[in-house]
Design a protein around this motif. Structure first.
Motif, PDB file in Angstrom:
ATOM      1  N   ARG A  23      35.420  30.304  -2.154  1.00  0.00           N
ATOM      2  CA  ARG A  23      35.494  31.583  -1.432  1.00  0.00           C
ATOM      3  C   ARG A  23      35.237  31.371   0.049  1.00  0.00           C
ATOM      4  NH1 ARG A  23      31.077  34.294  -5.234  1.00  0.00           N
ATOM      5  NH2 ARG A  23      30.126  32.393  -4.447  1.00  0.00           N
ATOM      6  N   ALA A  78      41.280  38.388  -0.924  1.00  0.00           N
ATOM      7  CA  ALA A  78      40.929  39.112  -2.152  1.00  0.00           C
ATOM      8  C   ALA A  78      41.017  38.200  -3.372  1.00  0.00           C
ATOM      9  CB  ALA A  78      41.843  40.317  -2.331  1.00  0.00           C
ATOM     10  N   ARG A  79      42.023  37.358  -3.404  1.00  0.00           N
ATOM     11  CA  ARG A  79      42.188  36.456  -4.548  1.00  0.00           C
ATOM     12  C   ARG A  79      40.972  35.552  -4.720  1.00  0.00           C
ATOM     13  NH1 ARG A  79      47.189  32.981  -3.923  1.00  0.00           N
ATOM     14  NH2 ARG A  79      48.108  35.032  -3.947  1.00  0.00           N
ATOM     15  N   ASN A  81      37.889  36.025  -3.233  1.00  0.00           N
ATOM     16  CA  ASN A  81      36.627  36.763  -3.297  1.00  0.00           C
ATOM     17  C   ASN A  81      36.372  37.382  -4.670  1.00  0.00           C
ATOM     18  OD1 ASN A  81      35.620  36.189  -0.792  1.00  0.00           O
ATOM     19  ND2 ASN A  81      36.605  37.937   0.170  1.00  0.00           N
ATOM     20  N   ARG A  82      37.383  37.439  -5.528  1.00  0.00           N
ATOM     21  CA  ARG A  82      37.196  37.944  -6.889  1.00  0.00           C
ATOM     22  C   ARG A  82      36.432  36.962  -7.776  1.00  0.00           C
ATOM     23  NH1 ARG A  82      42.960  40.017  -6.901  1.00  0.00           N
ATOM     24  NH2 ARG A  82      43.425  37.902  -7.511  1.00  0.00           N
ATOM     25  N   ASP A  84      33.571  34.778  -9.420  1.00  0.00           N
ATOM     26  CA  ASP A  84      32.114  34.897  -9.522  1.00  0.00           C
ATOM     27  C   ASP A  84      31.491  33.585  -9.020  1.00  0.00           C
ATOM     28  OD1 ASP A  84      32.189  32.996 -11.620  1.00  0.00           O
ATOM     29  OD2 ASP A  84      32.272  34.550 -13.145  1.00  0.00           O
TER      30      ASP A  84
END
Length: 128
Positions: A23, A78-79, A81-82, A84
């Motif tokens: 991330r 976004a891809r 940051n999704r 975990d």
């Protein structure tokens, strides 16, 4: 213990001790790509403005370039940051990270040149 091993053992940020956070790495690349993209956009567009005098096409190119890059970067961000915390450190995601990083830099470097070339071509066609 040789000197290189001693040095890596003494440094807390040695490569073997660090877990990659995909991330953060992608976020860093997006930030740098946007800086490069902006610099190229300004450089390439100013060149087009000087070459075509009163044409509005370079201004249209600027608007399209801005509109094109923001959603693309948001999708990349976004891809990644999704993920975990466990997924963010998964080494199996390395090929996906490299693919997205390549696509991001291709977009950031290629888009200003490609779109400016298209608009320069249109300006030549419409000038006839």
């Amino acid at each position: 213990m040789d000197k290189a091993t001693q040095r890596s053992a003494a440094l807390p940020h040695a490569r073997s001790d660090v877990r990659v956070d995909w991330r953060r790495r992608m976020s860093d690349h997006i930030a740098y790509a946007l800086l490069v993209y902006t610099a190229l956009q300004i450089f390439v567009t100013i060149g087009a403005l000087k070459a075509h005098g009163g044409s509005l096409l370079p201004y249209l190119a600027l608007i399209i370039l801005v509109v094109a890059i923001i959603p693309a970067c948001r999708r990349f961000e976004a891809r990644w940051n999704r993920l975990d915390d466990e997924q963010a450190h998964d080494p199996a995601l390395a090929p996906h990270y490299r693919r997205d990083r390549f696509a991001l830099w291709l977009l950031a470097i290629g888009l200003p040149f490609a779109l400016t070339a298209v608009f320069k071509g249109l300006a030549i066609v419409f000038a006839r």
